[in-house]
Write a protein that holds these residues in place. Sequence first.
Motif, PDB file in Angstrom:
ATOM      1  N   ARG A 193      47.151  12.524  36.467  1.00 35.73           N
ATOM      2  CA  ARG A 193      47.227  11.688  35.269  1.00 35.73           C
ATOM      3  C   ARG A 193      45.961  10.839  35.218  1.00 35.73           C
ATOM      4  NH1 ARG A 193      49.557   6.464  34.595  1.00 35.73           N
ATOM      5  NH2 ARG A 193      50.454   6.616  36.686  1.00 35.73           N
ATOM      6  N   VAL A 194      45.414  10.686  34.021  1.00 34.11           N
ATOM      7  CA  VAL A 194      44.215   9.881  33.805  1.00 34.11           C
ATOM      8  C   VAL A 194      44.564   8.804  32.791  1.00 34.11           C
ATOM      9  CG1 VAL A 194      41.804   9.889  33.105  1.00 34.11           C
ATOM     10  CG2 VAL A 194      42.774  11.909  34.231  1.00 34.11           C
ATOM     11  N   ALA A 195      44.298   7.527  33.153  1.00 27.83           N
ATOM     12  CA  ALA A 195      44.699   6.421  32.292  1.00 27.83           C
ATOM     13  C   ALA A 195      43.549   5.444  32.077  1.00 27.83           C
ATOM     14  CB  ALA A 195      45.899   5.686  32.907  1.00 27.83           C
ATOM     15  N   LYS A 196      43.635   4.743  30.953  1.00 28.64           N
ATOM     16  CA  LYS A 196      42.711   3.660  30.631  1.00 28.64           C
ATOM     17  C   LYS A 196      43.554   2.462  30.215  1.00 28.64           C
ATOM     18  CE  LYS A 196      38.783   2.453  27.646  1.00 28.64           C
ATOM     19  NZ  LYS A 196      37.849   2.937  26.589  1.00 28.64           N
ATOM     20  N   ASP A 197      43.172   1.237  30.647  1.00 33.52           N
ATOM     21  CA  ASP A 197      44.025   0.092  30.365  1.00 33.52           C
ATOM     22  C   ASP A 197      43.382  -0.913  29.418  1.00 33.52           C
ATOM     23  OD1 ASP A 197      42.324  -1.631  31.807  1.00 33.52           O
ATOM     24  OD2 ASP A 197      43.546  -1.544  33.625  1.00 33.52           O
ATOM     25  N   ILE A 198      44.092  -1.982  29.179  1.00 35.00           N
ATOM     26  CA  ILE A 198      43.700  -2.994  28.198  1.00 35.00           C
ATOM     27  C   ILE A 198      42.353  -3.623  28.537  1.00 35.00           C
ATOM     28  CG2 ILE A 198      44.970  -4.812  29.437  1.00 35.00           C
ATOM     29  CD1 ILE A 198      45.685  -6.032  26.719  1.00 35.00           C
ATOM     30  N   ARG A 199      41.967  -3.637  29.814  1.00 32.04           N
ATOM     31  CA  ARG A 199      40.702  -4.254  30.233  1.00 32.04           C
ATOM     32  C   ARG A 199      39.550  -3.252  30.282  1.00 32.04           C
ATOM     33  NH1 ARG A 199      41.896  -7.583  35.616  1.00 32.04           N
ATOM     34  NH2 ARG A 199      42.267  -5.457  36.348  1.00 32.04           N
ATOM     35  N   GLY A 200      39.829  -2.009  29.920  1.00 30.99           N
ATOM     36  CA  GLY A 200      38.779  -1.000  29.970  1.00 30.99           C
ATOM     37  C   GLY A 200      38.618  -0.362  31.331  1.00 30.99           C
ATOM     38  N   ASP A 201      39.560  -0.617  32.253  1.00 29.67           N
ATOM     39  CA  ASP A 201      39.518   0.026  33.561  1.00 29.67           C
ATOM     40  C   ASP A 201      40.130   1.422  33.485  1.00 29.67           C
ATOM     41  OD1 ASP A 201      38.251  -1.769  35.357  1.00 29.67           O
ATOM     42  OD2 ASP A 201      40.003  -3.074  35.279  1.00 29.67           O
ATOM     43  N   TYR A 202      39.715   2.263  34.420  1.00 29.79           N
ATOM     44  CA  TYR A 202      40.179   3.649  34.474  1.00 29.79           C
ATOM     45  C   TYR A 202      40.958   3.891  35.758  1.00 29.79           C
ATOM     46  CZ  TYR A 202      36.753   4.377  30.756  1.00 29.79           C
ATOM     47  OH  TYR A 202      36.047   4.305  29.586  1.00 29.79           O
ATOM     48  N   LEU A 203      41.881   4.842  35.680  1.00 31.88           N
ATOM     49  CA  LEU A 203      42.732   5.192  36.807  1.00 31.88           C
ATOM     50  C   LEU A 203      42.944   6.696  36.820  1.00 31.88           C
ATOM     51  CD1 LEU A 203      44.825   3.878  38.970  1.00 31.88           C
ATOM     52  CD2 LEU A 203      46.532   4.385  37.214  1.00 31.88           C
ATOM     53  N   ILE A 204      42.758   7.296  37.981  1.00 30.68           N
ATOM     54  CA  ILE A 204      43.062   8.722  38.157  1.00 30.68           C
ATOM     55  C   ILE A 204      44.025   8.822  39.331  1.00 30.68           C
ATOM     56  CG2 ILE A 204      42.168  11.036  38.587  1.00 30.68           C
ATOM     57  CD1 ILE A 204      39.420   9.981  37.603  1.00 30.68           C
ATOM     58  N   PRO A 209      55.207 -13.887  39.331  1.00 29.68           N
ATOM     59  CA  PRO A 209      54.732 -12.832  38.426  1.00 29.68           C
ATOM     60  C   PRO A 209      53.484 -13.279  37.688  1.00 29.68           C
ATOM     61  CG  PRO A 209      56.612 -13.956  37.487  1.00 29.68           C
ATOM     62  CD  PRO A 209      56.450 -14.490  38.883  1.00 29.68           C
ATOM     63  N   PHE A 210      52.708 -12.304  37.231  1.00 24.77           N
ATOM     64  CA  PHE A 210      51.475 -12.680  36.558  1.00 24.77           C
ATOM     65  C   PHE A 210      51.062 -11.594  35.567  1.00 24.77           C
ATOM     66  CE2 PHE A 210      50.804 -10.617  40.583  1.00 24.77           C
ATOM     67  CZ  PHE A 210      49.863  -9.638  40.342  1.00 24.77           C
ATOM     68  N   GLY A 211      51.066 -11.937  34.299  1.00 27.31           N
ATOM     69  CA  GLY A 211      50.405 -11.115  33.300  1.00 27.31           C
ATOM     70  C   GLY A 211      51.204 -10.006  32.649  1.00 27.31           C
ATOM     71  N   LYS A 212      50.579  -9.459  31.630  1.00 23.37           N
ATOM     72  CA  LYS A 212      51.115  -8.329  30.888  1.00 23.37           C
ATOM     73  C   LYS A 212      49.953  -7.573  30.283  1.00 23.37           C
ATOM     74  CE  LYS A 212      51.755 -11.015  26.643  1.00 23.37           C
ATOM     75  NZ  LYS A 212      52.711 -11.431  25.595  1.00 23.37           N
ATOM     76  N   GLY A 213      50.226  -6.393  29.742  1.00 24.74           N
ATOM     77  CA  GLY A 213      49.160  -5.606  29.129  1.00 24.74           C
ATOM     78  C   GLY A 213      49.656  -4.232  28.734  1.00 24.74           C
ATOM     79  N   TRP A 214      48.740  -3.278  28.673  1.00 22.53           N
ATOM     80  CA  TRP A 214      49.104  -1.902  28.358  1.00 22.53           C
ATOM     81  C   TRP A 214      48.130  -0.950  29.022  1.00 22.53           C
ATOM     82  CZ3 TRP A 214      45.002   0.553  26.278  1.00 22.53           C
ATOM     83  CH2 TRP A 214      44.109  -0.161  25.488  1.00 22.53           C
ATOM     84  N   PHE A 215      48.572   0.293  29.163  1.00 23.87           N
ATOM     85  CA  PHE A 215      47.673   1.370  29.576  1.00 23.87           C
ATOM     86  C   PHE A 215      47.993   2.610  28.758  1.00 23.87           C
ATOM     87  CE2 PHE A 215      51.298   1.593  32.478  1.00 23.87           C
ATOM     88  CZ  PHE A 215      51.631   2.947  32.482  1.00 23.87           C
ATOM     89  N   GLU A 216      47.008   3.455  28.600  1.00 19.81           N
ATOM     90  CA  GLU A 216      47.175   4.715  27.878  1.00 19.81           C
ATOM     91  C   GLU A 216      46.923   5.871  28.832  1.00 19.81           C
ATOM     92  OE1 GLU A 216      44.531   4.528  24.550  1.00 19.81           O
ATOM     93  OE2 GLU A 216      46.019   3.538  23.275  1.00 19.81           O
ATOM     94  N   ASN A 217      47.861   6.797  28.871  1.00 21.23           N
ATOM     95  CA  ASN A 217      47.688   8.021  29.643  1.00 21.23           C
ATOM     96  C   ASN A 217      46.940   9.020  28.772  1.00 21.23           C
ATOM     97  OD1 ASN A 217      49.345   7.081  31.878  1.00 21.23           O
ATOM     98  ND2 ASN A 217      51.085   7.368  30.495  1.00 21.23           N
ATOM     99  N   VAL A 218      45.636   9.081  28.935  1.00 23.46           N
ATOM    100  CA  VAL A 218      44.819   9.899  28.044  1.00 23.46           C
ATOM    101  C   VAL A 218      44.885  11.383  28.403  1.00 23.46           C
ATOM    102  CG1 VAL A 218      43.276   7.983  27.531  1.00 23.46           C
ATOM    103  CG2 VAL A 218      42.726   9.512  29.438  1.00 23.46           C
ATOM    104  N   TYR A 219      45.345  11.673  29.631  1.00 25.22           N
ATOM    105  CA  TYR A 219      45.548  13.068  30.035  1.00 25.22           C
ATOM    106  C   TYR A 219      46.608  13.088  31.125  1.00 25.22           C
ATOM    107  CZ  TYR A 219      44.886  17.702  31.984  1.00 25.22           C
ATOM    108  OH  TYR A 219      45.104  18.980  32.429  1.00 25.22           O
ATOM    109  N   MET A 220      47.493  14.086  31.065  1.00 30.50           N
ATOM    110  CA  MET A 220      48.489  14.257  32.118  1.00 30.50           C
ATOM    111  C   MET A 220      48.919  15.716  32.171  1.00 30.50           C
ATOM    112  SD  MET A 220      52.068  12.155  32.738  1.00 30.50           S
ATOM    113  CE  MET A 220      52.968  12.884  31.344  1.00 30.50           C
ATOM    114  N   ASP A 221      49.057  16.239  33.394  1.00 25.81           N
ATOM    115  CA  ASP A 221      49.609  17.572  33.567  1.00 25.81           C
ATOM    116  C   ASP A 221      50.532  17.553  34.783  1.00 25.81           C
ATOM    117  OD1 ASP A 221      47.960  17.765  35.843  1.00 25.81           O
ATOM    118  OD2 ASP A 221      46.457  19.002  34.847  1.00 25.81           O
ATOM    119  N   GLY A 222      50.822  18.705  35.334  1.00 26.72           N
ATOM    120  CA  GLY A 222      51.732  18.771  36.463  1.00 26.72           C
ATOM    121  C   GLY A 222      51.150  18.256  37.762  1.00 26.72           C
ATOM    122  N   GLU A 223      49.844  17.992  37.798  1.00 27.62           N
ATOM    123  CA  GLU A 223      49.177  17.528  39.015  1.00 27.62           C
ATOM    124  C   GLU A 223      48.622  16.123  38.918  1.00 27.62           C
ATOM    125  OE1 GLU A 223      47.336  21.292  41.319  1.00 27.62           O
ATOM    126  OE2 GLU A 223      46.294  20.733  39.485  1.00 27.62           O
TER     127      GLU A 223
END
Length: 212
Positions: free
Chosen positions: A188-199, A172-186
């Motif tokens: 989800r958009v997230a931003k994490d502790i390192r400033g990366d984005y995910l759609i 195993p390696f690491g820990k952190g957090w992410f924030e779901n800045v937007y989510m609907d029925g289709e």
Amino acid sequence: MALALSLSACSPPLRRTRRAGFRTSCSIFANPAQRAKRKLLELISEEDRGLRTQKDPKKRDEIVNAIESMTVIGRSSITTDDSLSATWRLLWTTEKEQLFIIEKAGLFGTTAGDVLQVIDVNKRILNNVITFPPDGVFFVRSDIDIASPQRVNFRFNSAVLRGKNWELPLPPFGKGWFENVYMDGEIRVAKDIRGDYLIVDRAPYNWTESFV
């Protein structure tokens, strides 16, 4: 795919009225959230999950600005409740590790399939999964805690690289957090502790370890 549906969703064809020509309820009459979402999905539609964006800083800035617009729209919403539990499929990211594996899969005689986040809020688990059809998969198991209406803390606890008749456990390696800045029925958009984005979008299936 939810992406295709979102891009093509529109009202019926133009209709002539008795008074003033044609009437439609398509994009120009969509609410701000729909317009912002449509713009974001259009921007990422040809970006090969983020691989092309790495070489195009201008396009990256456009996408990040569109994400910030979605952040404003979703800022008062709760995105860490039971509706977060799903198999989420990657549409676009800036996370270099994931993009490296996707890009270099050919070196191992394969190609990357769906890239997933499998979340169960009640069981407090998250699996990050990269599939290599027909039989390969790399997945990282994590424990999660809901920290706020939009933030999820996670801690990796194991990782596995698995083929048809073999399995390689990894530490195993690491820990952190992410924030779901937007989510609907289709999506989800997230931003994490390192400033990366995910759609991501909601996959049309539920992934489990029994898939491999």
